[in-house]
Design a protein around this motif. Structure first.
Motif, mmCIF file in Angstrom:
data_model
loop_
_atom_site.group_PDB
_atom_site.id
_atom_site.type_symbol
_atom_site.label_atom_id
_atom_site.label_comp_id
_atom_site.label_asym_id
_atom_site.label_seq_id
_atom_site.Cartn_x
_atom_site.Cartn_y
_atom_site.Cartn_z
ATOM 1 N N GLY A 26 9.809 8.076 36.942
ATOM 2 C CA GLY A 26 10.993 7.290 36.620
ATOM 3 C C GLY A 26 12.268 7.955 37.073
ATOM 4 N N LYS A 53 9.122 7.995 33.806
ATOM 5 C CA LYS A 53 9.958 7.025 33.103
ATOM 6 C C LYS A 53 9.804 7.199 31.597
ATOM 7 C CE LYS A 53 9.702 3.395 36.609
ATOM 8 N NZ LYS A 53 9.310 1.994 36.832
ATOM 9 N N ASP A 91 8.918 5.120 29.567
ATOM 10 C CA ASP A 91 7.719 4.432 29.070
ATOM 11 C C ASP A 91 6.431 5.179 29.434
ATOM 12 O OD1 ASP A 91 7.374 3.937 31.790
ATOM 13 O OD2 ASP A 91 7.333 1.749 31.585
ATOM 14 N N THR A 141 5.461 6.031 32.582
ATOM 15 C CA THR A 141 4.999 5.789 33.951
ATOM 16 C C THR A 141 5.327 7.006 34.804
ATOM 17 O OG1 THR A 141 5.346 3.412 33.736
ATOM 18 C CG2 THR A 141 5.188 4.294 35.977
ATOM 19 N N GLU A 191 5.594 8.575 38.583
ATOM 20 C CA GLU A 191 5.776 8.163 39.972
ATOM 21 C C GLU A 191 5.910 9.383 40.866
ATOM 22 O OE1 GLU A 191 9.358 5.831 39.867
ATOM 23 O OE2 GLU A 191 8.314 4.055 39.139
ATOM 24 N N THR A 232 3.684 4.417 41.807
ATOM 25 C CA THR A 232 3.088 4.759 40.515
ATOM 26 C C THR A 232 1.808 5.546 40.727
ATOM 27 O OG1 THR A 232 4.042 2.812 39.469
ATOM 28 C CG2 THR A 232 2.144 3.823 38.373
ATOM 29 N N TYR A 275 0.016 7.011 34.126
ATOM 30 C CA TYR A 275 0.712 6.582 32.909
ATOM 31 C C TYR A 275 0.350 7.511 31.756
ATOM 32 C CZ TYR A 275 0.637 2.295 35.688
ATOM 33 O OH TYR A 275 0.744 1.383 36.705
ATOM 34 N N LYS A 312 0.505 6.864 27.839
ATOM 35 C CA LYS A 312 0.749 5.819 26.845
ATOM 36 C C LYS A 312 1.318 6.418 25.565
ATOM 37 C CE LYS A 312 -0.981 2.407 29.200
ATOM 38 N NZ LYS A 312 -0.114 1.338 29.652
ATOM 39 N N SER A 317 -3.483 5.616 38.222
ATOM 40 C CA SER A 317 -2.740 4.435 38.676
ATOM 41 C C SER A 317 -3.531 3.136 38.526
ATOM 42 C CB SER A 317 -2.308 4.601 40.129
ATOM 43 O OG SER A 317 -3.435 4.774 40.965
ATOM 44 N N HIS A 320 -5.227 2.467 35.850
ATOM 45 C CA HIS A 320 -5.326 2.318 34.395
ATOM 46 C C HIS A 320 -6.663 2.793 33.824
ATOM 47 C CE1 HIS A 320 -1.444 0.431 33.744
ATOM 48 N NE2 HIS A 320 -1.666 -0.285 34.828
#
Length: 135
Positions: free
Chosen positions: A13, A34, A36, A38, A40, A46, A49, A51, A59, A61
């Protein structure tokens, strides 16, 4: 450099998107994280993540790990790969010190050499990116 990408991915982010820049030891941008979770790379692609429940995903998920509330870092099979202590000390699964995340966001290896920067990033997220997962 791979550890830097991991951090960048874990922290993805830009500041404009309520995220933080991940930098190498020479202050070049390695990636972003980011607010949230994420992650990058430096081109804003991306890579993964983190969570809010501590699940770490690639990437696509797919779950690749977990951050526990006590700072324990686990792989996707729930095996412990390391620990992040409240003082920023990063340990491997055998409790050997492998690095440090300073309060100012400086990331150091076990010899206290600066390997990067993750200002404004949660210590656990920075450790995931720099020491535990390759994004």
């Amino acid at each position: 450099m791979k550890k830097l990408l991991v951090i960048l991915i874990a922290l993805g982010g830009t500041a404009l998107m309520n995220g933080q820049t991940i930098e190498s030891g020479s202050h070049s941008t390695a990636g972003y994280i980011k607010s949230d979770g994420t992650i990058e790379n430096s081109s804003h692609s991306t890579k993964g993540y983190i969570k809010s429940n501590g699940t770490i995903e690639n990437s696509s998920h797919s779950t690749i790990g977990y951050i526990k509330s006590d700072g324990t870092i686990e792989n996707g099979s729930h095996s412990t790969v390391g620990y992040v202590k409240s003082n920023g000390t990063v340990e491997n699964s055998s409790h050997s010190t492998i690095g440090y995340i300073k309060d100012d966001g400086t990331v150091e290896n076990s010899s206290h050499s600066t390997i990067g920067y993750a200002r404004g990033v949660k210590k656990e997220w920075a450790a995931v990116a720099f020491f535990f997962f390759k994004f």
